[in-house]
Every structure is written in C-alpha cells, then in structure tokens.
Design a protein around this motif. Structure first.
Motif, PDB file in Angstrom:
ATOM      1  N   CYS A 143      22.289   5.270  -5.606  1.00 39.96           N
ATOM      2  CA  CYS A 143      21.811   6.576  -5.141  1.00 39.96           C
ATOM      3  C   CYS A 143      20.684   6.308  -4.140  1.00 39.96           C
ATOM      4  N   THR A 144      20.017   7.330  -3.714  1.00 46.85           N
ATOM      5  CA  THR A 144      18.912   7.117  -2.774  1.00 46.85           C
ATOM      6  C   THR A 144      17.611   7.735  -3.283  1.00 46.85           C
ATOM      7  N   THR A 145      17.507   7.942  -4.584  1.00 48.39           N
ATOM      8  CA  THR A 145      16.313   8.610  -5.116  1.00 48.39           C
ATOM      9  C   THR A 145      15.061   7.751  -5.035  1.00 48.39           C
ATOM     10  N   CYS A 146      15.200   6.443  -4.926  1.00 49.25           N
ATOM     11  CA  CYS A 146      14.017   5.566  -4.864  1.00 49.25           C
ATOM     12  C   CYS A 146      13.606   5.261  -3.425  1.00 49.25           C
ATOM     13  N   LYS A 147      14.099   6.057  -2.510  1.00 44.44           N
ATOM     14  CA  LYS A 147      13.820   5.856  -1.095  1.00 44.44           C
ATOM     15  C   LYS A 147      12.327   5.780  -0.818  1.00 44.44           C
ATOM     16  N   MET A 148      11.944   4.915   0.108  1.00 44.68           N
ATOM     17  CA  MET A 148      10.557   4.822   0.575  1.00 44.68           C
ATOM     18  C   MET A 148      10.594   4.710   2.100  1.00 44.68           C
ATOM     19  N   ILE A 149       9.562   5.206   2.733  1.00 44.07           N
ATOM     20  CA  ILE A 149       9.429   5.090   4.184  1.00 44.07           C
ATOM     21  C   ILE A 149       8.451   3.953   4.452  1.00 44.07           C
ATOM     22  N   VAL A 158       0.863  -1.189   0.000  1.00 37.95           N
ATOM     23  CA  VAL A 158       0.000   0.000   0.000  1.00 37.95           C
ATOM     24  C   VAL A 158       0.896   1.235   0.000  1.00 37.95           C
ATOM     25  N   ILE A 159       0.629   2.150  -0.922  1.00 36.88           N
ATOM     26  CA  ILE A 159       1.341   3.433  -0.961  1.00 36.88           C
ATOM     27  C   ILE A 159       0.390   4.463  -0.374  1.00 36.88           C
ATOM     28  N   GLU A 160       0.624   4.791   0.891  1.00 36.10           N
ATOM     29  CA  GLU A 160      -0.323   5.618   1.651  1.00 36.10           C
ATOM     30  C   GLU A 160      -0.580   6.978   1.032  1.00 36.10           C
ATOM     31  N   ASN A 161       0.482   7.682   0.620  1.00 39.16           N
ATOM     32  CA  ASN A 161       0.279   9.061   0.168  1.00 39.16           C
ATOM     33  C   ASN A 161       0.108   9.175  -1.356  1.00 39.16           C
ATOM     34  N   LEU A 162      -0.232   8.083  -1.988  1.00 43.78           N
ATOM     35  CA  LEU A 162      -0.672   8.093  -3.393  1.00 43.78           C
ATOM     36  C   LEU A 162      -2.100   7.543  -3.439  1.00 43.78           C
ATOM     37  N   SER A 180       3.140  -1.226   4.137  1.00 41.09           N
ATOM     38  CA  SER A 180       2.541   0.063   3.838  1.00 41.09           C
ATOM     39  C   SER A 180       3.683   1.068   3.797  1.00 41.09           C
ATOM     40  N   VAL A 181       3.770   1.841   2.694  1.00 43.41           N
ATOM     41  CA  VAL A 181       4.885   2.766   2.513  1.00 43.41           C
ATOM     42  C   VAL A 181       4.389   4.167   2.208  1.00 43.41           C
ATOM     43  N   GLU A 216      16.273   4.639   9.792  1.00 43.16           N
ATOM     44  CA  GLU A 216      15.803   3.323  10.244  1.00 43.16           C
ATOM     45  C   GLU A 216      14.539   2.863   9.527  1.00 43.16           C
ATOM     46  N   SER A 217      13.611   3.769   9.287  1.00 43.49           N
ATOM     47  CA  SER A 217      12.335   3.394   8.662  1.00 43.49           C
ATOM     48  C   SER A 217      12.379   3.457   7.136  1.00 43.49           C
ATOM     49  N   GLU A 218      13.524   3.828   6.578  1.00 38.50           N
ATOM     50  CA  GLU A 218      13.631   3.989   5.138  1.00 38.50           C
ATOM     51  C   GLU A 218      14.329   2.800   4.481  1.00 38.50           C
ATOM     52  N   ARG A 219      13.891   2.501   3.274  1.00 35.51           N
ATOM     53  CA  ARG A 219      14.519   1.461   2.456  1.00 35.51           C
ATOM     54  C   ARG A 219      14.606   1.961   1.028  1.00 35.51           C
ATOM     55  N   LEU A 220      15.496   1.362   0.257  1.00 34.39           N
ATOM     56  CA  LEU A 220      15.588   1.667  -1.165  1.00 34.39           C
ATOM     57  C   LEU A 220      14.652   0.714  -1.908  1.00 34.39           C
TER      58      LEU A 220
END
Length: 107
Positions: free
Chosen positions: A44-50, A5-9, A91-92, A76-80
């Motif tokens: 890089c870190t442009t594809c970062k998700m929380i 789930v992409i919460e803010n989309l 849920s991201v 800690e809560s972030e991943r590529l």
C-alpha cells in the motif's frame, strides 16, 4: 551516525547506525508513530514520506515503489518508509494523507 529529521513533527531528529533497516523500522525503534497499514510489505502507500533533503542518501527504488511510481501513486520526491533504506542524512515530511489524528504536525 546517520540523522533522519522529520520536519513537520517538531523537527524530530533520529540518529541511526544500522543502515540495513528501513526508515519505518528506524521510526519504530525511536517510538515514532507512523502510518502503515500493510504490515510493512510494500503493498500500500500509507507509509509514504516526502524526502525534502538528502534524496541522494536514500537507496534506489524497490520493485514495490517502482510499481506505485508507474501507477502515479508515488511522486518523484516520495518514498515508502517501509521500503526505503538510507546511507546518509535525510530530512522528511509526513504528507497530509498519512498523518495520524493523535499527533500534532507543524507546517
């Protein structure tokens, strides 16, 4: 089936079954535009998700993610998304730094 789930989309829900793919690959398979600049190589870190929920359902850090975590560029809560693979529901959120200008994000 595993749900991402992409919460803010608009709480977009993706159902995925091939757990060998990265989260970014699942986004692409479901036609979700997601920032990524290095060609999904973990350079890089442009594809970062929380990851808000289901952190336990994301496989361990890859060497690329460990490098960015040690450098303080991956919290800690972030991943590529180009590195992370899931084995259960998550849920991201798209962080502000990775948002694309043509998409409408909710808070």
């Amino acid at each position: 089936m595993v749900k991402i789930v992409i919460e803010n989309l608009g709480r977009k829900e993706l159902e995925v079954s091939d757990l060998t793919k990265t989260v970014l690959r699942h986004f692409q398979d479901h036609f979700v535009d997601w920032m990524h600049a290095c060609g999904a190589k973990g350079r890089c870190t442009t594809c970062k998700m929380i990851v808000r929920e289901g952190k336990e359902n994301v496989e361990g850090l890859t060497p690329a993610e460990e490098k960015y975590r040690k450098a303080g560029d991956l919290m800690e809560s972030e991943r590529l998304a180009c590195q992370a693979k899931v084995n259960g529901n998550i849920s991201v959120v798209v962080p502000r730094s990775s948002r694309l200008p043509h998409l409408l994000y909710t808070e």
